[in-house]
Design an enzyme around this catalytic site. Structure first.
Site, short mmCIF file in Angstrom:
data_model
loop_
_atom_site.label_atom_id
_atom_site.label_comp_id
_atom_site.label_asym_id
_atom_site.label_seq_id
_atom_site.Cartn_x
_atom_site.Cartn_y
_atom_site.Cartn_z
N ASP A 74 13.97 68.27 -27.73
CA ASP A 74 13.33 69.15 -27.74
C ASP A 74 11.86 69.04 -26.29
OD1 ASP A 74 11.48 68.02 -29.61
OD2 ASP A 74 12.30 70.44 -30.90
N ASN A 143 11.90 75.60 -42.19
CA ASN A 143 12.78 76.62 -41.64
C ASN A 143 14.43 76.18 -41.28
OD1 ASN A 143 12.47 76.26 -39.27
ND2 ASN A 143 11.89 78.52 -38.37
N HIS A 145 14.82 74.53 -38.83
CA HIS A 145 14.80 73.62 -37.69
C HIS A 145 15.47 72.34 -37.48
CE1 HIS A 145 10.60 73.99 -36.09
NE2 HIS A 145 10.91 73.06 -36.44
N GLU A 150 16.18 77.54 -33.71
CA GLU A 150 15.92 78.34 -34.86
C GLU A 150 17.26 78.62 -35.94
OE1 GLU A 150 13.23 77.49 -35.58
OE2 GLU A 150 11.66 78.10 -34.39
C1 GLP Z 1 8.66 70.61 -34.75
C2 GLP Z 1 9.61 69.78 -33.50
C3 GLP Z 1 11.10 69.76 -34.38
C4 GLP Z 1 10.36 68.22 -36.37
C5 GLP Z 1 9.88 70.00 -36.50
C6 GLP Z 1 8.86 69.35 -38.00
O1 GLP Z 1 8.74 71.76 -34.28
N1 GLP Z 1 10.61 70.67 -32.98
O2 GLP Z 1 11.82 68.26 -33.56
O3 GLP Z 1 11.26 67.96 -36.12
O4 GLP Z 1 9.08 70.72 -35.72
O5 GLP Z 1 8.15 68.66 -37.72
P1 GLP Z 1 7.13 67.84 -38.61
O6 GLP Z 1 7.64 66.71 -38.55
O7 GLP Z 1 5.68 68.04 -38.05
O8 GLP Z 1 6.84 68.92 -39.90
#
Ligand code: GLP
Length: 254
Positions: A74, A143, A145, A150
């Protein structure tokens, strides 16, 4: 410790560091077995340790990325790759600038282009043309995702434009000066894109991920918890530290 729950493998490591090392070893093994692997890569704080370890392994000549092709999950939209908050910049800083992945083999949704449909279709087409992603690394949002898919996502979605959840904007505000500066949109591989990958390794660390990990693995499969669809993937491994694993282990063991 390795556990099997339904068709899912759950590996629990003592801490963040060991979680990253384990993921790095799996990715390196994939590349050793198939040097021209197609890798699906993730950003966020969680995989940083994995990238660090992979860089070390590369420096010690233990892995060679010269033939791999990468696709990131992404990217914010719109954003320039030179922007320090972009995932393109993140990938350079944490991984690409230290290893020998060829520039032309790196794919990240091009969020500086105007035509969103074209960006999404091209991305999906390019993945398809490679024959598909061999190994997909995932993190998970609080959440549920995956990528930027989402809650209430359509499970049949392919690469598409996403409106970020308030919860995600809040969670990601730590990377920006103020939460108002977090982009409201992103381009993300869809759930269908992710489900079509051949192998998935999902990483999670910390107590704040414990509930969502439990819901993902043992809860009902619902678009309200996008990651719950992974219960239907044929080859998925969760690599968790003890804190992130605490609730799911309680549930499985009772
Ligand atoms: C972000 C990314 C995800 C990631 C998630 C968790 O928004 N788009 O690909 O897995 O949030 O992030 P973190 O590893 O910093 O908790």
């Amino acid at each position: 410790m390795k556990h099997q729950y339904k068709n899912m493998t759950i590996i629990v490591k003592n801490d963040y560091d060991n979680m990253g090392k384990k993921a790095a070893r799996i990715l390196a093994a994939q590349v050793t077995i198939k040097p021209n692997s197609i890798l699906g890569l993730a950003t966020g704080s969680t995989p940083e340790g994995m990238y660090k370890k992979l860089v070390k392994m590369y420096q010690k000549d233990e892995v060679d990325f010269s033939e791999v092709t990468t696709f990131n999950l992404d990217e914010y939209y719109p954003i320039n790759a030179s922007n320090k908050q972009s995932y393109a910049y993140y990938m350079q800083q944490h991984f690409f600038k230290y290893v020998n992945v060829k520039d032309e083999a790196i794919n990240i949704p091009n969020s500086s282009m105007k035509d969103i449909n074209l960006i999404c279709e091209n991305y999906e087409e390019k993945i398809r043309a490679t024959g598909g992603i061999d190994l997909q690394i995932l993190g998970i949002g609080n959440n549920g995702h995956i990528g930027f898919n989402e809650p209430d996502v359509h499970f049949e979605s392919e690469t598409h434009l996403v409106t970020l959840d308030e919860a995600t904007i809040k969670a990601n505000a730590r990377f920006f000066d103020k939460s108002q500066n977090v982009p409201k949109l992103a381009i993300s591989m869809g759930i269908r894109t992710i489900m079509q990958t051949k192998k998935i390794v999902l990483l999670a660390s910390g107590a704040n991920k414990a509930q969502i990990i439990c819901d993902t693995i043992t809860g009902v499969i619902t678009p309200k918890v996008p990651a719950s669809i992974l219960q239907l993937h044929q080859d998925v491994v969760f690599i968790l530290d003890k804190e992130a694993a605490s609730k799911v282990m309680d549930r499985i063991n009772h």
